[in-house]
Scaffold this active site. Structure first.
Site, PDB file in Angstrom:
ATOM      1  N   THR A  30     -40.502   0.689  13.165  1.00  0.00           N
ATOM      2  CA  THR A  30     -41.312   0.484  13.118  1.00  0.00           C
ATOM      3  C   THR A  30     -41.186  -0.640  13.873  1.00  0.00           C
ATOM      4  O   THR A  30     -42.748  -0.046  13.943  1.00  0.00           O
ATOM      5  CB  THR A  30     -41.174  -0.621  11.683  1.00  0.00           C
ATOM      6  OG1 THR A  30     -39.674   0.246  10.552  1.00  0.00           O
ATOM      7  CG2 THR A  30     -42.888  -1.313  10.757  1.00  0.00           C
ATOM      8  N   LYS A  70     -51.948   6.605  11.099  1.00  0.00           N
ATOM      9  CA  LYS A  70     -53.068   5.369  10.984  1.00  0.00           C
ATOM     10  C   LYS A  70     -53.942   5.188  11.259  1.00  0.00           C
ATOM     11  O   LYS A  70     -54.429   5.918  12.927  1.00  0.00           O
ATOM     12  CB  LYS A  70     -51.524   4.089  11.079  1.00  0.00           C
ATOM     13  CG  LYS A  70     -50.902   4.245   9.695  1.00  0.00           C
ATOM     14  CD  LYS A  70     -49.483   3.046  10.223  1.00  0.00           C
ATOM     15  CE  LYS A  70     -48.341   2.593   9.480  1.00  0.00           C
ATOM     16  NZ  LYS A  70     -47.640   1.470   9.461  1.00  0.00           N
ATOM     17  N   GLU A  88     -45.383   8.759  -3.484  1.00  0.00           N
ATOM     18  CA  GLU A  88     -46.292   8.292  -2.327  1.00  0.00           C
ATOM     19  C   GLU A  88     -46.995   9.907  -2.021  1.00  0.00           C
ATOM     20  O   GLU A  88     -48.350  10.047  -1.941  1.00  0.00           O
ATOM     21  CB  GLU A  88     -45.776   8.075  -0.986  1.00  0.00           C
ATOM     22  CG  GLU A  88     -44.960   7.075  -1.135  1.00  0.00           C
ATOM     23  CD  GLU A  88     -44.859   6.654   1.005  1.00  0.00           C
ATOM     24  OE1 GLU A  88     -44.144   4.836   0.936  1.00  0.00           O
ATOM     25  OE2 GLU A  88     -44.764   6.878   1.865  1.00  0.00           O
ATOM     26  N   ARG A 109     -38.872  10.421  10.303  1.00  0.00           N
ATOM     27  CA  ARG A 109     -38.590   9.170  10.716  1.00  0.00           C
ATOM     28  C   ARG A 109     -38.043   9.021  11.944  1.00  0.00           C
ATOM     29  O   ARG A 109     -38.136   8.050  12.596  1.00  0.00           O
ATOM     30  CB  ARG A 109     -37.414   8.143   9.251  1.00  0.00           C
ATOM     31  CG  ARG A 109     -37.823   8.413   7.866  1.00  0.00           C
ATOM     32  CD  ARG A 109     -37.540   7.081   7.199  1.00  0.00           C
ATOM     33  NE  ARG A 109     -37.337   5.635   7.609  1.00  0.00           N
ATOM     34  CZ  ARG A 109     -37.468   4.888   7.231  1.00  0.00           C
ATOM     35  NH1 ARG A 109     -39.373   5.341   6.701  1.00  0.00           N
ATOM     36  NH2 ARG A 109     -37.230   3.438   7.315  1.00  0.00           N
ATOM     37  N   HIS A 111     -47.045   6.473   9.506  1.00  0.00           N
ATOM     38  CA  HIS A 111     -46.122   5.917   8.544  1.00  0.00           C
ATOM     39  C   HIS A 111     -45.387   7.180   7.762  1.00  0.00           C
ATOM     40  O   HIS A 111     -45.678   8.612   7.988  1.00  0.00           O
ATOM     41  CB  HIS A 111     -47.101   5.668   7.006  1.00  0.00           C
ATOM     42  CG  HIS A 111     -45.917   5.033   6.103  1.00  0.00           C
ATOM     43  ND1 HIS A 111     -45.706   4.068   6.281  1.00  0.00           N
ATOM     44  CD2 HIS A 111     -46.178   5.519   5.064  1.00  0.00           C
ATOM     45  CE1 HIS A 111     -45.021   4.540   4.224  1.00  0.00           C
ATOM     46  NE2 HIS A 111     -45.526   5.631   4.272  1.00  0.00           N
ATOM     47  N   ARG A 165     -43.807   6.206  17.957  1.00  0.00           N
ATOM     48  CA  ARG A 165     -44.186   4.831  17.450  1.00  0.00           C
ATOM     49  C   ARG A 165     -43.772   4.510  18.963  1.00  0.00           C
ATOM     50  O   ARG A 165     -44.834   3.438  19.505  1.00  0.00           O
ATOM     51  CB  ARG A 165     -43.710   3.613  17.137  1.00  0.00           C
ATOM     52  CG  ARG A 165     -44.421   4.515  15.534  1.00  0.00           C
ATOM     53  CD  ARG A 165     -43.091   3.691  14.373  1.00  0.00           C
ATOM     54  NE  ARG A 165     -44.067   3.899  13.080  1.00  0.00           N
ATOM     55  CZ  ARG A 165     -43.150   3.696  11.838  1.00  0.00           C
ATOM     56  NH1 ARG A 165     -41.839   3.596  12.112  1.00  0.00           N
ATOM     57  NH2 ARG A 165     -44.023   3.761  10.830  1.00  0.00           N
ATOM     58  N   TYR A 186     -49.516  -0.659  -0.599  1.00  0.00           N
ATOM     59  CA  TYR A 186     -48.287  -0.723   0.145  1.00  0.00           C
ATOM     60  C   TYR A 186     -47.914  -2.028  -1.286  1.00  0.00           C
ATOM     61  O   TYR A 186     -47.306  -3.033  -0.691  1.00  0.00           O
ATOM     62  CB  TYR A 186     -48.902  -1.432   1.489  1.00  0.00           C
ATOM     63  CG  TYR A 186     -48.706  -0.648   2.404  1.00  0.00           C
ATOM     64  CD1 TYR A 186     -47.697  -0.099   3.189  1.00  0.00           C
ATOM     65  CD2 TYR A 186     -49.359   0.258   3.538  1.00  0.00           C
ATOM     66  CE1 TYR A 186     -47.256   1.224   4.313  1.00  0.00           C
ATOM     67  CE2 TYR A 186     -49.766   0.915   4.200  1.00  0.00           C
ATOM     68  CZ  TYR A 186     -48.609   0.902   4.868  1.00  0.00           C
ATOM     69  OH  TYR A 186     -48.150   1.993   5.734  1.00  0.00           O
ATOM     70  N   PHE A 199     -47.192 -10.112   5.974  1.00  0.00           N
ATOM     71  CA  PHE A 199     -47.806  -9.595   6.582  1.00  0.00           C
ATOM     72  C   PHE A 199     -49.128  -8.815   6.197  1.00  0.00           C
ATOM     73  O   PHE A 199     -49.629  -7.658   6.449  1.00  0.00           O
ATOM     74  CB  PHE A 199     -47.130  -8.783   7.706  1.00  0.00           C
ATOM     75  CG  PHE A 199     -45.963  -7.746   7.269  1.00  0.00           C
ATOM     76  CD1 PHE A 199     -46.743  -6.685   6.744  1.00  0.00           C
ATOM     77  CD2 PHE A 199     -44.561  -8.305   7.393  1.00  0.00           C
ATOM     78  CE1 PHE A 199     -46.155  -5.634   5.802  1.00  0.00           C
ATOM     79  CE2 PHE A 199     -43.667  -7.260   6.603  1.00  0.00           C
ATOM     80  CZ  PHE A 199     -44.569  -6.291   6.169  1.00  0.00           C
ATOM     81  N   ASN A 226     -48.932   0.721  14.032  1.00  0.00           N
ATOM     82  CA  ASN A 226     -47.938   1.489  14.694  1.00  0.00           C
ATOM     83  C   ASN A 226     -48.269   3.015  14.417  1.00  0.00           C
ATOM     84  O   ASN A 226     -47.061   3.867  14.017  1.00  0.00           O
ATOM     85  CB  ASN A 226     -46.228   0.682  14.236  1.00  0.00           C
ATOM     86  CG  ASN A 226     -46.786   0.868  12.512  1.00  0.00           C
ATOM     87  OD1 ASN A 226     -47.427   1.533  12.550  1.00  0.00           O
ATOM     88  ND2 ASN A 226     -45.039   0.455  12.137  1.00  0.00           N
TER      89      ASN A 226
HETATM   90  P1  CMP Z   1     -45.454   0.878   7.108  1.00  0.00           P
HETATM   91  O1  CMP Z   1     -43.526   1.455   8.206  1.00  0.00           O
HETATM   92  O2  CMP Z   1     -46.225   1.634   7.147  1.00  0.00           O
HETATM   93  O3  CMP Z   1     -44.186   0.012   6.405  1.00  0.00           O
HETATM   94  C1  CMP Z   1     -44.544  -1.403   7.157  1.00  0.00           C
HETATM   95  C2  CMP Z   1     -45.847  -1.608   7.829  1.00  0.00           C
HETATM   96  O4  CMP Z   1     -46.370  -2.456   7.387  1.00  0.00           O
HETATM   97  C3  CMP Z   1     -45.154  -1.066   9.256  1.00  0.00           C
HETATM   98  O5  CMP Z   1     -45.320  -0.180   8.737  1.00  0.00           O
HETATM   99  C4  CMP Z   1     -46.175  -1.948   9.651  1.00  0.00           C
HETATM  100  O6  CMP Z   1     -47.334  -0.906  10.057  1.00  0.00           O
HETATM  101  C5  CMP Z   1     -46.518  -2.946   9.319  1.00  0.00           C
HETATM  102  N1  CMP Z   1     -46.117  -4.554   9.649  1.00  0.00           N
HETATM  103  C6  CMP Z   1     -46.606  -5.499  10.784  1.00  0.00           C
HETATM  104  N2  CMP Z   1     -45.753  -6.007  10.443  1.00  0.00           N
HETATM  105  C7  CMP Z   1     -44.707  -5.807   9.238  1.00  0.00           C
HETATM  106  C8  CMP Z   1     -43.315  -6.644  10.067  1.00  0.00           C
HETATM  107  N3  CMP Z   1     -42.657  -7.904  10.623  1.00  0.00           N
HETATM  108  N4  CMP Z   1     -42.555  -5.360   9.709  1.00  0.00           N
HETATM  109  C9  CMP Z   1     -41.923  -4.418   8.712  1.00  0.00           C
HETATM  110  N5  CMP Z   1     -43.608  -4.085   9.079  1.00  0.00           N
HETATM  111  C10 CMP Z   1     -44.382  -4.614   9.759  1.00  0.00           C
END
Ligand code: CMP
Length: 138
Positions: free
Chosen positions: A91, A9, A126, A85, A115, A102, A49, A57, A112
Site C-alpha cells: 500500500t 486511481k 466490489e 496484489r 487498488h 506502486r 471505502y 485518512f 498510490n
Molecule cells: P487502498 O488499497 O485503495 O485502500 C485504502 C486506501 O487508503 C489506500 O489504498 C490508500 O490510497 C489510502 N490511504 C491513505 N493513508 C493510508 C494509511 N495510513 N494506511 C492505509 N491506506 C491509506
C-alpha cells in the site's frame, strides 16, 4: 478461475498511466474481463471505502478518489486476488518491492495509483458495486 476488482486511481489516470497499468496486468497473464471509466462522487467514494470510515485518512481518501476519473476493471485468472496484489505492491509505495506498480508509479501513500480487492468475498462485493451504481459523470 476467480475474479478480482482493479481500480486505476485518479493520480494515475491524470498522468496518462492507464495503458501502462493495463499492459502490466496483461503481461502478467491476468485477463481483463470488464473495464469502465467512472468519476466517483464523494458519496460513491465514501460508500466504497466505508470499511475505513473510522480511519484518520478517510475524509482525505474520499476527496482524492472523487477528484477525477478512475478506471475500474475486473481481472480474471487463477488466484487473481493474490496475483493482482503482488503486481500492485505494498500500500505504501515507500515499502513496495522493486518492479511493482506502486514502487514504480505511485506518488504517495494516499495517491498510490491502484487498488485491488483484499479477498475473494471483498472482490465479489466490489465488482457488484461497480456493475450496478456508477454512471459516467462530466
Ligand atoms: P487502498 O488499497 O485503495 O485502500 C485504502 C486506501 O487508503 C489506500 O489504498 C490508500 O490510497 C489510502 N490511504 C491513505 N493513508 C493510508 C494509511 N495510513 N494506511 C492505509 N491506506 C491509506
Amino acid at each position: 478461475m476467480d475474479r478480482t476488482l482493479m481500480m486505476i486511481k485518479p493520480d494515475a489516470v491524470r498522468r496518462n498511466l492507464v495503458g501502462e497499468v493495463l499492459r502490466r496486468v496483461e503481461n502478467a497473464g491476468l485477463k481483463i474481463v470488464g473495464l469502465r471509466m467512472v468519476h466517483l462522487s464523494i458519496e460513491d467514494a465514501q460508500e466504497f471505502y466505508r470499511v475505513h470510515a473510522e480511519r484518520p485518512f478517510y475524509a482525505s481518501l474520499c476527496k482524492y478518489m472523487s477528484s477525477g476519473p478512475i478506471v475500474a476493471g475486473v481481472l480474471e485468472g487463477e488466484d487473481s486476488v493474490r496475483r493482482w496484489r503482488e503486481l500492485m505492491g505494498a500500500t505504501n509505495p515507500a515499502e513496495a518491492a522493486p518492479g511493482t506498480i506502486r514502487k514504480d508509479l505511485a506518488v504517495s501513500l494516499e495517491e498510490n495509483s491502484v487498488h485491488g480487492s483484499d479477498a475473494r468475498e471483498t472482490a465479489d462485493q466490489e465488482i457488484r458495486f461497480f456493475d450496478l451504481k456508477l454512471p459516467l459523470r462530466g
